[in-house]
Design a protein around this motif. Structure first.
Motif, mmCIF file in Angstrom:
data_model
loop_
_atom_site.group_PDB
_atom_site.id
_atom_site.type_symbol
_atom_site.label_atom_id
_atom_site.label_comp_id
_atom_site.label_asym_id
_atom_site.label_seq_id
_atom_site.Cartn_x
_atom_site.Cartn_y
_atom_site.Cartn_z
ATOM 1 N N SER A 1 0.229 13.379 -0.098
ATOM 2 C CA SER A 1 1.343 14.234 0.285
ATOM 3 C C SER A 1 1.525 14.210 1.790
ATOM 4 C CB SER A 1 1.076 15.663 -0.172
ATOM 5 O OG SER A 1 -0.109 16.119 0.438
ATOM 6 N N THR A 2 0.593 13.560 2.472
ATOM 7 C CA THR A 2 0.682 13.561 3.926
ATOM 8 C C THR A 2 1.161 12.214 4.432
ATOM 9 O OG1 THR A 2 -1.654 13.015 3.983
ATOM 10 C CG2 THR A 2 -1.061 15.316 4.351
ATOM 11 N N TYR A 3 1.863 12.321 5.527
ATOM 12 C CA TYR A 3 2.408 11.136 6.182
ATOM 13 C C TYR A 3 1.487 10.763 7.332
ATOM 14 C CZ TYR A 3 5.570 8.320 9.044
ATOM 15 O OH TYR A 3 6.130 7.316 9.778
ATOM 16 N N ASN A 4 1.263 9.483 7.544
ATOM 17 C CA ASN A 4 0.606 9.053 8.770
ATOM 18 C C ASN A 4 1.030 7.624 9.076
ATOM 19 O OD1 ASN A 4 -1.592 8.332 10.829
ATOM 20 N ND2 ASN A 4 -2.102 10.453 10.326
ATOM 21 N N TRP A 5 1.217 7.333 10.371
ATOM 22 C CA TRP A 5 1.554 5.952 10.741
ATOM 23 C C TRP A 5 0.454 5.001 10.285
ATOM 24 C CZ3 TRP A 5 3.163 7.054 16.536
ATOM 25 C CH2 TRP A 5 4.505 7.464 16.573
ATOM 26 N N GLY A 6 -0.803 5.431 10.414
ATOM 27 C CA GLY A 6 -1.913 4.595 9.962
ATOM 28 C C GLY A 6 -2.615 3.816 11.059
ATOM 29 N N TYR A 7 -2.487 4.309 12.304
ATOM 30 C CA TYR A 7 -3.197 3.627 13.400
ATOM 31 C C TYR A 7 -4.636 4.123 13.506
ATOM 32 C CZ TYR A 7 1.260 1.646 14.732
ATOM 33 O OH TYR A 7 2.441 0.941 14.715
ATOM 34 N N ASP A 8 -5.310 4.196 12.369
ATOM 35 C CA ASP A 8 -6.698 4.653 12.356
ATOM 36 C C ASP A 8 -7.474 3.778 11.365
ATOM 37 O OD1 ASP A 8 -4.963 5.802 10.457
ATOM 38 O OD2 ASP A 8 -6.355 7.427 10.031
ATOM 39 N N PRO A 9 -7.751 2.556 11.815
ATOM 40 C CA PRO A 9 -8.305 1.538 10.911
ATOM 41 C C PRO A 9 -9.668 1.909 10.342
ATOM 42 C CG PRO A 9 -7.635 0.562 13.010
ATOM 43 C CD PRO A 9 -7.584 2.049 13.183
ATOM 44 N N LYS A 10 -9.819 1.587 9.052
ATOM 45 C CA LYS A 10 -11.102 1.792 8.388
ATOM 46 C C LYS A 10 -11.635 0.448 7.901
ATOM 47 C CE LYS A 10 -13.400 4.927 5.217
ATOM 48 N NZ LYS A 10 -13.267 6.195 4.496
ATOM 49 N N ASN A 11 -10.926 -0.198 6.978
ATOM 50 C CA ASN A 11 -11.306 -1.541 6.542
ATOM 51 C C ASN A 11 -10.164 -2.499 6.891
ATOM 52 O OD1 ASN A 11 -13.961 -1.216 5.014
ATOM 53 N ND2 ASN A 11 -12.705 0.359 4.065
ATOM 54 N N PHE A 12 -10.430 -3.381 7.844
ATOM 55 C CA PHE A 12 -9.367 -4.215 8.413
ATOM 56 C C PHE A 12 -8.836 -5.280 7.452
ATOM 57 C CE2 PHE A 12 -11.385 -2.603 12.297
ATOM 58 C CZ PHE A 12 -10.284 -2.347 13.101
ATOM 59 N N ASN A 13 -9.621 -5.584 6.418
ATOM 60 C CA ASN A 13 -9.256 -6.737 5.584
ATOM 61 C C ASN A 13 -8.902 -6.362 4.153
ATOM 62 O OD1 ASN A 13 -9.766 -8.759 7.666
ATOM 63 N ND2 ASN A 13 -11.884 -8.022 7.521
ATOM 64 N N VAL A 14 -8.478 -5.111 3.994
ATOM 65 C CA VAL A 14 -8.111 -4.609 2.675
ATOM 66 C C VAL A 14 -6.800 -3.838 2.816
ATOM 67 C CG1 VAL A 14 -8.902 -3.233 0.702
ATOM 68 C CG2 VAL A 14 -10.589 -4.211 2.273
ATOM 69 N N PRO A 15 -5.867 -3.968 1.861
ATOM 70 C CA PRO A 15 -4.655 -3.151 1.946
ATOM 71 C C PRO A 15 -4.961 -1.660 1.778
ATOM 72 C CG PRO A 15 -4.343 -5.021 0.460
ATOM 73 C CD PRO A 15 -5.809 -4.939 0.766
ATOM 74 N N GLU A 16 -4.095 -0.835 2.338
ATOM 75 C CA GLU A 16 -4.251 0.616 2.252
ATOM 76 C C GLU A 16 -4.058 1.099 0.802
ATOM 77 O OE1 GLU A 16 -5.176 3.258 3.585
ATOM 78 O OE2 GLU A 16 -4.011 4.836 2.637
ATOM 79 N N GLY A 17 -4.951 1.989 0.368
ATOM 80 C CA GLY A 17 -4.914 2.440 -1.020
ATOM 81 C C GLY A 17 -3.785 3.401 -1.348
ATOM 82 N N SER A 18 -3.354 4.225 -0.378
ATOM 83 C CA SER A 18 -2.317 5.214 -0.708
ATOM 84 C C SER A 18 -0.968 4.544 -0.964
ATOM 85 C CB SER A 18 -2.194 6.269 0.403
ATOM 86 O OG SER A 18 -1.754 5.686 1.603
ATOM 87 N N TYR A 19 -0.826 3.283 -0.607
ATOM 88 C CA TYR A 19 0.416 2.553 -0.893
ATOM 89 C C TYR A 19 0.344 1.779 -2.216
ATOM 90 C CZ TYR A 19 1.519 3.506 4.035
ATOM 91 O OH TYR A 19 1.773 4.107 5.247
ATOM 92 N N ALA A 20 -0.799 1.925 -2.933
ATOM 93 C CA ALA A 20 -0.958 1.246 -4.221
ATOM 94 C C ALA A 20 -0.684 2.238 -5.344
ATOM 95 C CB ALA A 20 -2.373 0.695 -4.339
ATOM 96 N N THR A 21 -0.258 1.750 -6.481
ATOM 97 C CA THR A 21 0.015 2.666 -7.592
ATOM 98 C C THR A 21 -1.281 3.217 -8.176
ATOM 99 O OG1 THR A 21 0.083 0.840 -9.164
ATOM 100 C CG2 THR A 21 2.194 1.535 -8.219
#
Ligand code: CA
Length: 659
Positions: free
Chosen positions: A222-242
Motif C-alpha cells: 500500500s506504500t509508494y517508494n521510488w526504490g532507491y534503497d537497494p537490497k538484492n541488486f540482481n533480483v527483480p523487486e517483489g512488490s511489482y510481481a503478482t
C-alpha cells in the motif's frame, strides 16, 4: 530432499586468518561470480569471503522463519572463495550464507550475487532459471537502434504509471501492467503500453526495479517508494510481481514485461543504484567482507557521497567486478537495453569504462548514462570520478545536463525561480548549449554574463536533454511555483514551449512520465515516499490536455522523421547549425542547413521566443513552410508559408520553418 551429511569440518586454524595490508591486497576472483549453481543432481554453493575464518550455508524450506533443514560448511578455495557441493535436488529450497570472522558470526545473508530470493529478499532461493523464461523468450530481440542519437527516453515508475483504475489496466502497479495491450479509458483514450506506443518514445527508463527494501512484499503493498534503497541488486523487486512468495514469478514477469515492450518496439532501461545500499550495518556486503565494499576516510568514518549513509568503493577490484557482472547479467538474462546510473559521479571512471566494455561485448546498442554528480563529495580523488566533467574520458557514456535543465526551468535548490521558459533573462546561452547537445560550437561562449558554462561533452549522444525528472518538482509544479499566478492556459503554453525546446535539441531527449499530460505532484518536490494521490498518473488528464499530448507526440514524430534534429556528432553539429542574431536575449534562433544525410527539409529555421510578446527575427531571405508555430504543430502537411527575411514569432512558443 536428500539429507546429506555435513562435509568434513576443517579446523579453524590461524593459517586461515587473513590480515591484508590494504584492500588492494585482497584476492580477486577471476572466474564468473556465481554463488549458487543448481542442477537436479547437485547444487554448488560458493562465496567470496577472503577474510572469513569459517563460512556456512544454511538450508531452509521457507523464505522466512522455520527451522534450518541443513547446515553445510564451505571449504576454502583459491582467490578468497569458499565452496561446497551438496548432492541431491535442492530445487524449491532457500539458503543463507553466514560468515565467521574473529570468532563472530556476521549474520545471515542471501549472498551478494543472489539471483532469486524469497519474499522480502532475506533468503536466496534455489530455482532453475530456465524455468522462468516465458514462452517465446528465446526469440525475443531488442528493437532496432541505429544510433544513440535516435533515442527518446521516457522515465516512469511502475506503481504511479498503472495505479489509476481509470486506465483499465488489470495488473495495476505490477511489471505485467506493461504487457497489457489495448488498454484505454472509457472514452477510448489510450493508457499504459498503448500510450507509450502512441507517444512514440524509443526507450522506457524504469525507476528502480531490482529488489529494494522499503516496501513490504509480504502484504498487499500500500506504500509508494521510488526504490532507491537497494537490497538484492540482481533480483527483480517483489512488490511489482503478482506473487512475491514464489521466487520464480518476479523473474518471469519481468521478462514478460521486457518481451512485451520489445514487441511494441520499445527498449527497456533500468535505473541502477550501485552507489549505496539501503543499510550499511547488516548489508549483504558488510556481513560478507566487512569494510571492503564501502569507502571510509582516514579517521575511519564511512563515506556518504550518496547522501544515504554510505558509498560503495567501485575502484576496488571486486566491487568493480560486482557492478560489471551485475549489469551484464541484466543485459543477458533479462535482455535489458540500457542502464541509468544513479549518482554515477560516486563511481570511478575505470569502472564505468569497464561497464561500457562488457556491454559492448553483449550488444553495442545498449545505452549507458547517468547522473554525473554525487550528493556529497566522494572519498576518492576527483580526477578519478565518473563526474559529468570527466565524461570525455568515458566514450559512449552519457550524462544528464543540469545546465540545460536549469536554463529551461530555473536553478536547482530554489523552486521559486524560473528561467528561459518563463522569460527570465540570462539563460539564452544555456539554451544554445542545449541546442547543440553540449558540444563546443564556434558561436557559443563559455562565460555568458559571468555564468560559466563548461562544454563538457565531446558528442551530443553523451548529453541528456531534459527539463524535469522524478527528482524535484515535475514541470507543471515548477512552472507554477516560479511563475505565480499563471493561468492554466499559460501553463499549457509553457509546458509545450519547454518540451519543444528539449525535443528539437541535439542531445538525447528525456521526458518525465506524465509531463506530456500536465501531471502534477501537488507541489511535492521529493516525492520518494509520498502517497499515491501525489505520485499517481491520473489518465483523465490525457483526455483533458489532449492538445498538449498531441503536440508532444508530434514533436517526437517530427524528430524521428527528420535527422536534422538528431545530427549525432559534434562535427555534424558544428558544420550544420548556425545561430542567428536576435535582438532580445529571450529569443534563441538558429538554422540547420547543409548536406544532412536522409533529410528532406532544407534550411530549417528554429526560433524559441520566451518573450511575453511577439518577437521579430531576421532570417535568411526565402520562402519557407511553417512546420510548427504558436503552440501548434503540423510538420507533415505544413501550416502555410512565410516569405522574406523577417519572421514574427508568437509569444512563448517555438517556430519551425523549412524549405
Ligand atoms: Ca523488495
Amino acid at each position: 530432499m536428500l539429507i546429506i551429511p555435513l562435509l568434513a569440518t576443517i579446523s579453524c586454524s590461524q593459517d586461515l586468518k587473513k590480515d591484508y595490508a590494504s584492500y588492494a591486497d585482497y584476492p580477486v576472483l577471476t572466474d564468473d561470480w556465481i554463488e549458487m549453481d543448481y542442477t537436479p543432481v547437485q547444487t554448488q554453493f560458493s562465496l567470496w569471503a577472503p577474510t572469513a575464518d569459517e563460512v556456512q550455508v544454511v538450508i531452509y524450506a521457507q523464505a522466512q522463519g522455520g527451522t534450518p533443514q541443513q547446515m553445510i560448511r564451505l571449504l576454502p578455495a583459491p582467490n578468497g572463495m569458499w565452496k561446497a557441493v551438496a548432492d541431491g535436488d535442492y530445487k524449491g529450497l532457500y539458503y543463507v550464507f553466514n560468515v565467521k570472522i574473529d570468532g563472530v558470526w556476521q549474520g545471515d545473508t542471501p549472498g551478494v550475487m543472489a539471483k532469486a530470493v524469497g519474499v522480502n529478499g532475506d533468503r536466496a532461493a534455489i530455482i532453475d532459471l530456465r524455468s522462468t523464461d516465458p514462452e517465446g523468450w528465446e526469440s525475443d530481440h531488442r528493437p532496432p537502434l541505429k544510433s544513440f542519437s535516435d533515442i527518446i527516453l521516457y522515465e516512469m515508475h511502475h506503481r504511479e504509471f498503472s495505479i489509476d483504475t481509470a486506465a483499465h489496466i488489470k495488473n495495476r502497479c505490477k511489471f505485467l501492467a506493461l504487457t497489457e495491450q489495448h488498454t484505454c479509458m472509457l472514452d477510448g483514450t489510450k493508457t499504459g503500453l498503448d500510450h507509450l506506443k502512441e507517444l512514440g518514445v524509443t526507450h522506457v527508463h524504469l525507476l528502480p526495479s531490482f529488489d529494494f527494501s522499503s516496501v513490504d512484499e509480504s502484504i498487499v503493498p500500500s506504500t509508494y517508494n521510488w526504490g532507491y534503497d537497494p537490497k538484492n541488486f540482481n533480483v527483480p523487486e517483489g512488490s511489482y510481481a503478482t506473487d512475491p512468495f514464489k521466487p520464480g514469478v518476479r523473474i518471469k514477469e519481468f521478462k514478460e514485461m521486457v518481451m512485451a515492450l520489445h514487441q511494441a518496439g520499445i527498449r527497456v532501461v533500468m535505473d541502477v543504484v550501485y552507489n549505496h545500499t539501503a543499510v550499511l550495518k547488516g548489508s549483504v556486503f558488510e556481513r560478507t567482507v566487512p569494510g571492503y565494499f564501502y569507502r571510509k576516510d582516514e579517521k575511519g568514518n564511512w563515506g556518504n557521497a550518496s547522501g544515504c549513509g554510505n558509498e560503495t568503493a567501485s575502484e576496488r577490484e571486486m566491487v568493480r567486478k560486482f557492478i560489471v557482472e551485475s549489469v551484464s547479467y541484466w543485459a543477458k538474462e533479462y535482455h535489458v537495453d540500457g542502464f541509468r546510473f544513479d549518482l554515477m559521479g560516486v563511481h570511478d571512471i575505470a569502472t564505468m569504462n569497464a561497464v561500457r566494455k562488457a556491454l559492448d561485448a553483449i550488444d553495442p546498442t545498449i545505452f549507458v548514462y547517468g547522473e554525473g554528480w554525487a550528493a556529497n563529495p566522494p572519498l576518492l580523488e576527483t580526477r578519478k570520478l565518473a563526474m559529468k566533467t570527466n565524461i570525455k574520458q568515458m566514450p559512449r557514456i552519457a550524462a544528464f545536463s543540469d545546465e540545460f535543465r536549469d536554463s529551461l526551468r530555473g536553478e536547482w535548490g530554489d523552486d521559486s525561480k524560473g528561467a528561459f521558459v518563463i522569460g527570465r533573462k540570462g539563460f539564452a546561452e544555456g539554451i544554445r548549449m542545449g541546442v547543440v547537445g553540449g558540444v563546443e560550437h564556434p558561436q557559443l561562449v563559455s562565460d555568458p554574463l559571468g555564468k560559466k558554462l563548461e562544454f563538457w561533452t565531446p558528442e551530443p549522444t553523451q548529453f541528456i536533454s531534459y527539463v524535469s525528472c522524478h527528482d524535484d518538482l515535475c514541470l507543471q509544479d515548477r512552472l507554477k511555483s516560479s511563475y505565480r499566478g499563471a493561468s492554466e492556459k499559460e501553463l499549457v503554453t509553457l509546458e509545450k514551449f519547454a518540451q519543444s525546446i528539449v525535443l528539437t535539441s541535439q542531445g538525447v531527449p528525456f521526458i518525465y512520465s506524465g509531463d506530456e499530460m500536465m501531471r502534477t505532484k501537488k507541489g511535492v518536490s521529493n516525492s520518494y515516499r509520498s502517497p499515491d494521490n501525489v505520485n499517481a498518473i491520473f489518465w483523465k488528464k490525457k483526455a483533458q490536455y489532449r492538445e498538449l499530448f498531441d503536440y508532444v507526440k508530434e514533436l517526437i514524430a517530427m524528430r524521428k522523421a527528420h535527422p536534422a534534429f538528431r545530427l549525432g556528432t559534434a562535427e555534424q553539429i558544428g558544420s550544420n547549425i548556425q545561430f542567428l542574431k536576435t535582438e532580445d536575449s529571450n529569443v534563441v534562433a538558429y538554422q540547420i542547413a547543409g548536406n544532412i544525410m536522409g533529410e528532406r527539409w532544407k534550411n530549417i529555421i528554429v526560433v524559441y521566443n520566451a518573450r511575453r510578446d511577439v518577437s521579430t527575427v531576421n532570417i535568411p531571405e526565402g520562402v519557407y513552410t511553417v512546420a510548427c508555430g504558436d503552440g501548434l504543430i503540423d510538420w507533415r502537411k505544413g501550416m502555410g508559408t512565410v516569405k522574406g527575411n523577417v519572421v514574427n514569432v508568437a509569444p512563448r512558443s517555438t517556430l519551425i520553418l523549412h524549405q
